[in-house]
Design an enzyme around this catalytic site. Structure first.
Site, PDB file in Angstrom:
ATOM      1  N   HIS A 426      19.460 -15.742   8.970  1.00  0.00           N
ATOM      2  CA  HIS A 426      18.670 -16.513   9.758  1.00  0.00           C
ATOM      3  C   HIS A 426      17.350 -16.433   8.323  1.00  0.00           C
ATOM      4  O   HIS A 426      16.990 -16.689   9.181  1.00  0.00           O
ATOM      5  CB  HIS A 426      18.146 -15.245  10.624  1.00  0.00           C
ATOM      6  CG  HIS A 426      17.095 -16.193  11.717  1.00  0.00           C
ATOM      7  ND1 HIS A 426      16.533 -17.191  11.477  1.00  0.00           N
ATOM      8  CD2 HIS A 426      17.768 -15.886  13.813  1.00  0.00           C
ATOM      9  CE1 HIS A 426      15.763 -17.173  12.866  1.00  0.00           C
ATOM     10  NE2 HIS A 426      16.600 -16.872  13.778  1.00  0.00           N
ATOM     11  N   ASP A 430      17.000 -21.963  10.424  1.00  0.00           N
ATOM     12  CA  ASP A 430      16.153 -21.019  11.733  1.00  0.00           C
ATOM     13  C   ASP A 430      17.009 -22.231  13.033  1.00  0.00           C
ATOM     14  O   ASP A 430      17.929 -22.450  12.702  1.00  0.00           O
ATOM     15  CB  ASP A 430      14.585 -21.703  11.869  1.00  0.00           C
ATOM     16  CG  ASP A 430      14.087 -21.533  11.531  1.00  0.00           C
ATOM     17  OD1 ASP A 430      14.250 -19.966  10.960  1.00  0.00           O
ATOM     18  OD2 ASP A 430      12.851 -21.480  10.765  1.00  0.00           O
TER      19      ASP A 430
END
Length: 453
Positions: A426, A430
């Site tokens: 992450h 995204d």
């Protein structure tokens, strides 16, 4: 002038190597091309050869030492020659006076790859080399009786005759010695009955077994003591990498189900054709790899790795395939997977899997990957959360295909569904872009004929 022995750097991501064994000890005479030591790195075992002739003057790092790449771990020179008592610094310091630097010349090869690709520095006649290849004998194991130790055909023939039925690779011998397994009781599965690592591992008790004392108990229960197995070698490398991955990369896992009805039909129709061309049976793994490769081409933000403070977006789609091996895991890489058809992918995946299980992968066959696929469907696993194979930024977990009831136009129908689990870093990606990537894979598998276009 003494020559330094360096821990070789065999890939861009390699930072350390673990010394498994030294084939020579301090004071031994060493010839150019002799095997010096065995190193565990990148989940495979490498034998490092000497590229200087002389006396092994110094060994700085013993067995099981974890050594940074390019660090001097020993010296070869003339007998009585002075060398430093402690190893020089890796960077920032000058090489000691009277010492030459030969680390960049270090050459290594996979331990169990004794198929005849001997180092050119081994002195042997062409006939001896041919016989060694035919009999799957490593020339470095043979003592030559010619001038300057040159190996002749009759030396190879005598070695084969003397060791028929009880030959073993150096790694197999080491494991047998450490575990107390008798090699003469093992049937080798290698060429001409040669004993390889896997043969010894199958005969070795696993770390989960216990030792039971069956002596006199006077009516009391027998004593059960657990077996202690040191975390080392491949298992230690995997342990360190998994901990590093989950502690440095914030993992997020997205899960989706794929209707494999059309993929099953595609496989069934192509199965005889691909088997006749390659000799291998097309599996769902190759179909999934093709779908992943095409999705990586469509979503270049997922075809990347992280190197320090930089995100490196790869121009080539090189897909890794996790392969289970005794006591560990290897990830061979299929290069340019997006440019290859299902027949080529089938042949390459099957061959790389075989080499991995036989511990015969070469270092370059495990480098350059930009994305990894881990398929546990054959173990009846529905879904799991795979750990990213750093420095890559994502990994795809594949579950089994199983029939489930789904609603279609207001009716319940059975459909063969497969679960895909995408874990991604992450920090780099995204949720929405990752979901789009997974959606592309899902569409390709549900309409797989577009993979043939």
């Amino acid at each position: 002038m003494a020559t330094g022995i360096f821990m070789p750097k065999l890939s861009m991501t390699m930072e350390t190597g673990t010394i498994l064994q030294w084939f020579k000890k301090e004071g031994d005479l060493v010839e150019e091309g002799d095997l010096l030591l065995e190193v565990m790195t990148d989940k495979i075992n490498i034998e490092v050869e000497a590229y200087a002739t002389g006396t092994l003057l110094k060994i700085y790092d013993d067995v099981n030492a974890v050594v940074p790449v390019q660090k001097i771990i020993g010296y070869i020179g003339e007998q009585g020659e002075k060398v430093p008592e402690t190893p020089p610094a890796i960077e920032g310091e000058e090489t000691p006076s009277g010492v030459s630097k030969a680390g960049d010349e270090t050459v290594a090869r996979v331990d169990d790859f004794d198929s005849g690709e001997e180092a050119d520095k081994v002195r042997a006649t062409p006939a001896a080399r041919r016989l060694s290849r035919e009999n799957d004998v490593a020339l470095h194991e043979i003592e030559g009786r010619g001038a300057n130790g040159r190996i002749h055909a009759e030396d190879v023939e005598a070695y084969v005759k003397e060791n028929q039925g009880r030959r073993a690779t150096p790694l197999a011998k080491k494991i047998a010695s450490n575990t107390g397994v008798q090699l003469d009781r093992i049937q080798g599965s290698g060429a001409n009955g040669k004993i390889i690592k896997n043969d010894v591992l199958k005969a070795t008790p696993t770390g989960l077994q216990t030792t039971i004392n069956h002596g006199e108990t006077n009516g009391t229960q027998s004593t059960v003591e657990p077996t202690r197995v040191k975390l080392e070698g491949m298992r230690k490398v995997i342990s360190e990498r998994m901990v590093k991955s989950v502690t440095t990369a914030p993992h997020v896992t997205l899960v989706t189900e794929v209707d494999m009805s059309n993929a099953i039909k595609l496989r069934k129709s192509l199965l005889p054709l691909i088997e006749s061309q390659t000799g291998y049976r097309l599996s769902y793994t190759e179909i999934i790899m093709k779908a992943v490769a095409m999705a990586l081409r469509q979503h270049p933000n997922m075809n990347a790795s992280i190197e320090g403070d930089y995100i490196v977006y790869k121009q080539e789609v090189n897909t890794g395939l996790a392969v289970s091996v005794p006591n560990g895991l290897m990830v061979p890489v299929v290069n340019h997977a997006d440019q290859k058809g299902l027949a080529t992918l089938t042949a390459e995946c099957k061959e790389l899997g075989r080499l991995a299980r036989e511990s015969r992968l070469m270092p370059d066959q495990m480098q350059g990957g930009s994305f990894t696929i881990s398929n546990l469907g054959m173990y009846d696993i529905d879904a799991f959360t795979p750990i990213i194979n750093q420095p890559e930024i994502a990994i795809l977990g594949v579950g089994r295909i199983t029939e489930k009831a789904v609603g279609i136009n207001g009716e319940l129908k059975l459909r063969p569904l497969m679960t895909l689990s995408l874990s991604f870093d992450h920090r780099i990606v995204d949720g929405a872009p990752a979901a789009e990537f997974l959606q592309s894979i899902k569409r390709s598998l549900e309409e797989p004929y577009q993979l043939l276009v």
